[in-house]
Design a protein around this motif. Sequence first.
Motif, PDB file in Angstrom:
ATOM      1  N   GLU A  79     -28.856  44.028  81.729  1.00 33.44           N
ATOM      2  CA  GLU A  79     -28.468  42.919  80.852  1.00 33.44           C
ATOM      3  C   GLU A  79     -28.888  43.175  79.411  1.00 33.44           C
ATOM      4  O   GLU A  79     -28.165  42.843  78.478  1.00 33.44           O
ATOM      5  N   GLU A  80     -30.072  43.766  79.225  1.00 27.25           N
ATOM      6  CA  GLU A  80     -30.551  44.089  77.874  1.00 27.25           C
ATOM      7  C   GLU A  80     -29.643  45.107  77.201  1.00 27.25           C
ATOM      8  O   GLU A  80     -29.460  45.085  75.986  1.00 27.25           O
ATOM      9  N   LEU A  81     -29.098  46.025  78.007  1.00 28.63           N
ATOM     10  CA  LEU A  81     -28.229  47.064  77.459  1.00 28.63           C
ATOM     11  C   LEU A  81     -27.005  46.470  76.772  1.00 28.63           C
ATOM     12  O   LEU A  81     -26.504  47.017  75.792  1.00 28.63           O
ATOM     13  N   LYS A  82     -26.535  45.313  77.240  1.00 28.94           N
ATOM     14  CA  LYS A  82     -25.385  44.651  76.623  1.00 28.94           C
ATOM     15  C   LYS A  82     -25.641  44.282  75.168  1.00 28.94           C
ATOM     16  O   LYS A  82     -24.713  44.132  74.389  1.00 28.94           O
ATOM     17  N   GLN A  83     -26.907  44.119  74.806  1.00 26.76           N
ATOM     18  CA  GLN A  83     -27.261  43.741  73.440  1.00 26.76           C
ATOM     19  C   GLN A  83     -27.444  44.948  72.529  1.00 26.76           C
ATOM     20  O   GLN A  83     -27.675  44.795  71.334  1.00 26.76           O
ATOM     21  N   GLU A  84     -27.364  46.151  73.085  1.00 24.56           N
ATOM     22  CA  GLU A  84     -27.658  47.371  72.330  1.00 24.56           C
ATOM     23  C   GLU A  84     -26.388  48.119  71.929  1.00 24.56           C
ATOM     24  O   GLU A  84     -25.311  47.855  72.453  1.00 24.56           O
ATOM     25  N   SER A  85     -26.558  49.062  71.020  1.00 23.62           N
ATOM     26  CA  SER A  85     -25.468  49.906  70.545  1.00 23.62           C
ATOM     27  C   SER A  85     -25.895  51.361  70.560  1.00 23.62           C
ATOM     28  O   SER A  85     -27.078  51.667  70.577  1.00 23.62           O
ATOM     29  N   VAL A  86     -24.898  52.235  70.550  1.00 25.16           N
ATOM     30  CA  VAL A  86     -25.155  53.657  70.338  1.00 25.16           C
ATOM     31  C   VAL A  86     -24.912  53.904  68.857  1.00 25.16           C
ATOM     32  O   VAL A  86     -23.839  53.577  68.336  1.00 25.16           O
ATOM     33  N   SER A 114     -21.034  49.263  70.362  1.00 25.61           N
ATOM     34  CA  SER A 114     -21.857  48.437  71.249  1.00 25.61           C
ATOM     35  C   SER A 114     -21.593  48.799  72.709  1.00 25.61           C
ATOM     36  O   SER A 114     -20.464  49.109  73.095  1.00 25.61           O
ATOM     37  N   TRP A 115     -22.656  48.744  73.507  1.00 28.40           N
ATOM     38  CA  TRP A 115     -22.496  48.971  74.944  1.00 28.40           C
ATOM     39  C   TRP A 115     -21.693  47.837  75.572  1.00 28.40           C
ATOM     40  O   TRP A 115     -21.009  48.025  76.571  1.00 28.40           O
ATOM     41  N   LYS A 116     -21.741  46.658  74.979  1.00 28.25           N
ATOM     42  CA  LYS A 116     -20.974  45.528  75.504  1.00 28.25           C
ATOM     43  C   LYS A 116     -19.482  45.848  75.489  1.00 28.25           C
ATOM     44  O   LYS A 116     -18.766  45.527  76.437  1.00 28.25           O
ATOM     45  N   SER A 117     -19.004  46.505  74.422  1.00 30.36           N
ATOM     46  CA  SER A 117     -17.585  46.868  74.353  1.00 30.36           C
ATOM     47  C   SER A 117     -17.225  47.876  75.442  1.00 30.36           C
ATOM     48  O   SER A 117     -16.114  47.859  75.965  1.00 30.36           O
ATOM     49  N   VAL A 118     -18.162  48.738  75.806  1.00 30.57           N
ATOM     50  CA  VAL A 118     -17.932  49.699  76.887  1.00 30.57           C
ATOM     51  C   VAL A 118     -17.891  48.955  78.223  1.00 30.57           C
ATOM     52  O   VAL A 118     -17.010  49.182  79.047  1.00 30.57           O
ATOM     53  N   MET A 119     -18.852  48.046  78.430  1.00 32.34           N
ATOM     54  CA  MET A 119     -18.924  47.311  79.692  1.00 32.34           C
ATOM     55  C   MET A 119     -17.713  46.420  79.918  1.00 32.34           C
ATOM     56  O   MET A 119     -17.317  46.172  81.051  1.00 32.34           O
ATOM     57  N   ALA A 148     -16.326  59.418  73.010  1.00 33.77           N
ATOM     58  CA  ALA A 148     -15.988  58.797  74.283  1.00 33.77           C
ATOM     59  C   ALA A 148     -17.300  58.372  74.927  1.00 33.77           C
ATOM     60  O   ALA A 148     -18.273  59.126  74.910  1.00 33.77           O
ATOM     61  N   LEU A 149     -17.336  57.167  75.457  1.00 33.83           N
ATOM     62  CA  LEU A 149     -18.515  56.648  76.152  1.00 33.83           C
ATOM     63  C   LEU A 149     -18.106  56.174  77.529  1.00 33.83           C
ATOM     64  O   LEU A 149     -17.053  55.547  77.693  1.00 33.83           O
ATOM     65  N   LYS A 150     -18.935  56.465  78.504  1.00 36.52           N
ATOM     66  CA  LYS A 150     -18.684  56.020  79.870  1.00 36.52           C
ATOM     67  C   LYS A 150     -20.005  55.562  80.469  1.00 36.52           C
ATOM     68  O   LYS A 150     -21.041  56.189  80.262  1.00 36.52           O
ATOM     69  N   LEU A 151     -19.948  54.485  81.211  1.00 32.93           N
ATOM     70  CA  LEU A 151     -21.138  53.942  81.867  1.00 32.93           C
ATOM     71  C   LEU A 151     -20.813  53.699  83.327  1.00 32.93           C
ATOM     72  O   LEU A 151     -19.786  53.108  83.659  1.00 32.93           O
ATOM     73  N   GLN A 152     -21.673  54.186  84.196  1.00 30.93           N
ATOM     74  CA  GLN A 152     -21.559  53.908  85.621  1.00 30.93           C
ATOM     75  C   GLN A 152     -22.831  53.198  86.032  1.00 30.93           C
ATOM     76  O   GLN A 152     -23.930  53.667  85.729  1.00 30.93           O
ATOM     77  N   ALA A 153     -22.675  52.084  86.714  1.00 31.06           N
ATOM     78  CA  ALA A 153     -23.836  51.306  87.154  1.00 31.06           C
ATOM     79  C   ALA A 153     -23.686  50.989  88.628  1.00 31.06           C
ATOM     80  O   ALA A 153     -22.598  50.651  89.096  1.00 31.06           O
ATOM     81  N   SER A 154     -24.766  51.119  89.354  1.00 28.51           N
ATOM     82  CA  SER A 154     -24.771  50.728  90.758  1.00 28.51           C
ATOM     83  C   SER A 154     -26.138  50.155  91.084  1.00 28.51           C
ATOM     84  O   SER A 154     -27.125  50.487  90.445  1.00 28.51           O
ATOM     85  N   LYS A 155     -26.163  49.303  92.078  1.00 28.53           N
ATOM     86  CA  LYS A 155     -27.425  48.684  92.485  1.00 28.53           C
ATOM     87  C   LYS A 155     -27.968  49.431  93.683  1.00 28.53           C
ATOM     88  O   LYS A 155     -27.225  49.824  94.579  1.00 28.53           O
ATOM     89  N   LEU A 156     -29.269  49.619  93.697  1.00 30.36           N
ATOM     90  CA  LEU A 156     -29.940  50.324  94.783  1.00 30.36           C
ATOM     91  C   LEU A 156     -30.897  49.382  95.479  1.00 30.36           C
ATOM     92  O   LEU A 156     -31.431  48.464  94.880  1.00 30.36           O
ATOM     93  N   VAL A 157     -31.155  49.626  96.744  1.00 28.64           N
ATOM     94  CA  VAL A 157     -32.148  48.869  97.496  1.00 28.64           C
ATOM     95  C   VAL A 157     -33.359  49.761  97.651  1.00 28.64           C
ATOM     96  O   VAL A 157     -33.236  50.956  97.917  1.00 28.64           O
ATOM     97  N   ASN A 158     -34.525  49.199  97.482  1.00 26.15           N
ATOM     98  CA  ASN A 158     -35.764  49.955  97.664  1.00 26.15           C
ATOM     99  C   ASN A 158     -35.784  50.553  99.072  1.00 26.15           C
ATOM    100  O   ASN A 158     -35.687  49.840 100.059  1.00 26.15           O
ATOM    101  N   THR A 159     -35.917  51.905  99.168  1.00 24.15           N
ATOM    102  CA  THR A 159     -35.814  52.583 100.459  1.00 24.15           C
ATOM    103  C   THR A 159     -36.976  52.272 101.385  1.00 24.15           C
ATOM    104  O   THR A 159     -36.859  52.432 102.588  1.00 24.15           O
ATOM    105  N   LYS A 160     -38.099  51.817 100.904  1.00 28.01           N
ATOM    106  CA  LYS A 160     -39.226  51.459 101.773  1.00 28.01           C
ATOM    107  C   LYS A 160     -38.868  50.292 102.689  1.00 28.01           C
ATOM    108  O   LYS A 160     -39.476  50.089 103.699  1.00 28.01           O
ATOM    109  N   ARG A 161     -37.852  49.545 102.333  1.00 24.82           N
ATOM    110  CA  ARG A 161     -37.475  48.356 103.086  1.00 24.82           C
ATOM    111  C   ARG A 161     -37.055  48.687 104.523  1.00 24.82           C
ATOM    112  O   ARG A 161     -37.289  47.920 105.440  1.00 24.82           O
TER     113      ARG A 161
END
Length: 191
Positions: A79-86, A114-119, A148-161
């Motif tokens: 979420e913080e990344l949305k407020q940032e720029s390259v 802005s990263w927001k424009s990429v997202m 060119a900018l590309k962002l890939q995001a995925s959510k991970l689960v803690n493997t200890k679970r």
Amino acid sequence: MGSVRNLCSLKFEVKILEARNVELKSSPSSLFVRFYLHAGSNRKIELNTSEIGSKPDNDVMIWNQSFCLECQGNETAFEELKQESVVFELRRRKTTSFMRKWSRSELVGRGEVSWKSVMESDGMEIERFVVMGEMKDCNSKPLMLKIALKLQASKLVNTKRVEDLCGCRDCNTCNCLDYEALVVACALDGL
């Protein structure tokens, strides 16, 4: 049971393709692009492209250079990344300097995306020309940097679970399929 902690995996791809309208009037120099990526906690990562020799009559400089970075953080970091720029800087270093390798570079132009424009773009990737700000020794044409900018995001689960849910330390000797299905369900619910 404790809650499953979700982590975000972020993969950044930054491509510096070319600069246009590079009409420097001064002596021959080498040009490079420096850019800054947000690293959390008010920190920035600084990266530089390779240097390309420039002559006063060149108006297009081609790099076609890619940078890939991967990191993990919590959902707040995403979420913080949305407020940032390259921030991109086209920089010049004089090639006639005796100590050129250690000489300071000079800012030619600066721009940001802005990263927001990429997202918010299709597939979380963009390719565009960035108009650079104030320029020294340039004609009236605006200096433009194609990136060119590309962002890939995925959510991970803690493997200890998985171990917490199963309780056995050797999943080869028992049937843990139900526990693994529960963890997958938790992961999908977190997405």
